[in-house]
Design a protein around this motif. Sequence first.
Motif, mmCIF file in Angstrom:
data_model
loop_
_atom_site.group_PDB
_atom_site.id
_atom_site.type_symbol
_atom_site.label_atom_id
_atom_site.label_comp_id
_atom_site.label_asym_id
_atom_site.label_seq_id
_atom_site.Cartn_x
_atom_site.Cartn_y
_atom_site.Cartn_z
ATOM 1 N N THR A 69 0.834 -1.204 0.000
ATOM 2 C CA THR A 69 0.000 0.000 0.000
ATOM 3 C C THR A 69 0.867 1.251 0.000
ATOM 4 O O THR A 69 2.065 1.204 0.293
ATOM 5 C CB THR A 69 -0.902 0.036 1.240
ATOM 6 O OG1 THR A 69 -0.084 0.174 2.402
ATOM 7 C CG2 THR A 69 -1.774 -1.203 1.331
ATOM 8 N N TYR A 70 0.218 2.364 -0.278
ATOM 9 C CA TYR A 70 0.890 3.664 -0.240
ATOM 10 C C TYR A 70 1.544 3.874 1.123
ATOM 11 O O TYR A 70 2.706 4.265 1.205
ATOM 12 C CB TYR A 70 -0.130 4.767 -0.539
ATOM 13 C CG TYR A 70 0.442 6.154 -0.519
ATOM 14 C CD1 TYR A 70 1.092 6.672 -1.630
ATOM 15 C CD2 TYR A 70 0.322 6.963 0.611
ATOM 16 C CE1 TYR A 70 1.610 7.958 -1.626
ATOM 17 C CE2 TYR A 70 0.837 8.250 0.628
ATOM 18 C CZ TYR A 70 1.481 8.739 -0.488
ATOM 19 O OH TYR A 70 1.997 10.008 -0.480
ATOM 20 N N ALA A 71 0.802 3.596 2.184
ATOM 21 C CA ALA A 71 1.336 3.787 3.546
ATOM 22 C C ALA A 71 2.563 2.917 3.787
ATOM 23 O O ALA A 71 3.550 3.379 4.381
ATOM 24 C CB ALA A 71 0.257 3.476 4.582
ATOM 25 N N HIS A 110 -5.211 4.530 -5.898
ATOM 26 C CA HIS A 110 -6.241 3.768 -5.200
ATOM 27 C C HIS A 110 -5.783 3.393 -3.788
ATOM 28 O O HIS A 110 -6.552 3.509 -2.835
ATOM 29 C CB HIS A 110 -6.589 2.505 -6.000
ATOM 30 C CG HIS A 110 -7.657 1.677 -5.390
ATOM 31 N ND1 HIS A 110 -8.961 2.078 -5.340
ATOM 32 C CD2 HIS A 110 -7.593 0.480 -4.773
ATOM 33 C CE1 HIS A 110 -9.681 1.158 -4.728
ATOM 34 N NE2 HIS A 110 -8.871 0.174 -4.373
ATOM 35 N N SER A 111 -4.541 2.970 -3.641
ATOM 36 C CA SER A 111 -4.065 2.578 -2.313
ATOM 37 C C SER A 111 -3.846 3.775 -1.399
ATOM 38 O O SER A 111 -3.814 3.634 -0.175
ATOM 39 C CB SER A 111 -2.779 1.740 -2.413
ATOM 40 O OG SER A 111 -1.641 2.546 -2.578
ATOM 41 N N ALA A 112 -3.706 4.966 -1.980
ATOM 42 C CA ALA A 112 -3.510 6.179 -1.176
ATOM 43 C C ALA A 112 -4.824 6.855 -0.813
ATOM 44 O O ALA A 112 -4.837 7.796 -0.027
ATOM 45 C CB ALA A 112 -2.622 7.160 -1.934
ATOM 46 N N ALA A 113 -5.922 6.368 -1.343
ATOM 47 C CA ALA A 113 -7.212 7.037 -1.168
ATOM 48 C C ALA A 113 -7.607 7.225 0.282
ATOM 49 O O ALA A 113 -8.208 8.234 0.637
ATOM 50 C CB ALA A 113 -8.296 6.264 -1.904
ATOM 51 N N HIS A 114 -7.272 6.324 1.144
ATOM 52 C CA HIS A 114 -7.670 6.407 2.542
ATOM 53 C C HIS A 114 -6.485 6.696 3.462
ATOM 54 O O HIS A 114 -6.549 6.463 4.653
ATOM 55 C CB HIS A 114 -8.373 5.122 2.967
ATOM 56 C CG HIS A 114 -9.563 4.828 2.127
ATOM 57 N ND1 HIS A 114 -10.718 5.581 2.167
ATOM 58 C CD2 HIS A 114 -9.774 3.880 1.166
ATOM 59 C CE1 HIS A 114 -11.571 5.105 1.301
ATOM 60 N NE2 HIS A 114 -11.037 4.086 0.669
ATOM 61 N N TYR A 115 -5.421 7.198 2.907
ATOM 62 C CA TYR A 115 -4.197 7.459 3.681
ATOM 63 C C TYR A 115 -4.368 8.676 4.547
ATOM 64 O O TYR A 115 -4.862 9.679 4.187
ATOM 65 C CB TYR A 115 -3.008 7.616 2.730
ATOM 66 C CG TYR A 115 -1.708 7.840 3.435
ATOM 67 C CD1 TYR A 115 -1.092 6.802 4.116
ATOM 68 C CD2 TYR A 115 -1.098 9.089 3.441
ATOM 69 C CE1 TYR A 115 0.110 6.985 4.763
ATOM 70 C CE2 TYR A 115 0.113 9.288 4.101
ATOM 71 C CZ TYR A 115 0.704 8.231 4.764
ATOM 72 O OH TYR A 115 1.894 8.429 5.414
#
Length: 115
Positions: A69-71, A110-115
């Motif tokens: 994921t981005y995180a 997409h993976s950063a959307a909820h970061y």
Amino acid sequence: MPARLRLAVALAGALALGVVTSVQTASAHADVVAYLVNVTVRPGYNFADAEAAVHYGQGLCGKLSRGHTYAQLISGIEADFATADEYHAAYLLNQAVNELCPALIWQLRHSAAHY
């Protein structure tokens, strides 16, 4: 040695070593030279050479393609460069994805959307 001369030497070395042709992950429109310019001119990353910089960026692309994921990627970059500067880490990640594996841009977003 002036920064521009170091950059020219790094780029020439990358081309001579065939680094430009070694991008493996989602490389349909990869721009290794743009990536190298952006991460070697900006202070703080201190890659040993152009090959090390490209290898690191390709590693980020590989991790993203394997579902990191981005995180996770940001945390890894911060650890690798001993920094808590999230912008510094995000800049490197964005340069790698935008220039080395642009087919993965949507996945990163997409993976950063909820970061």
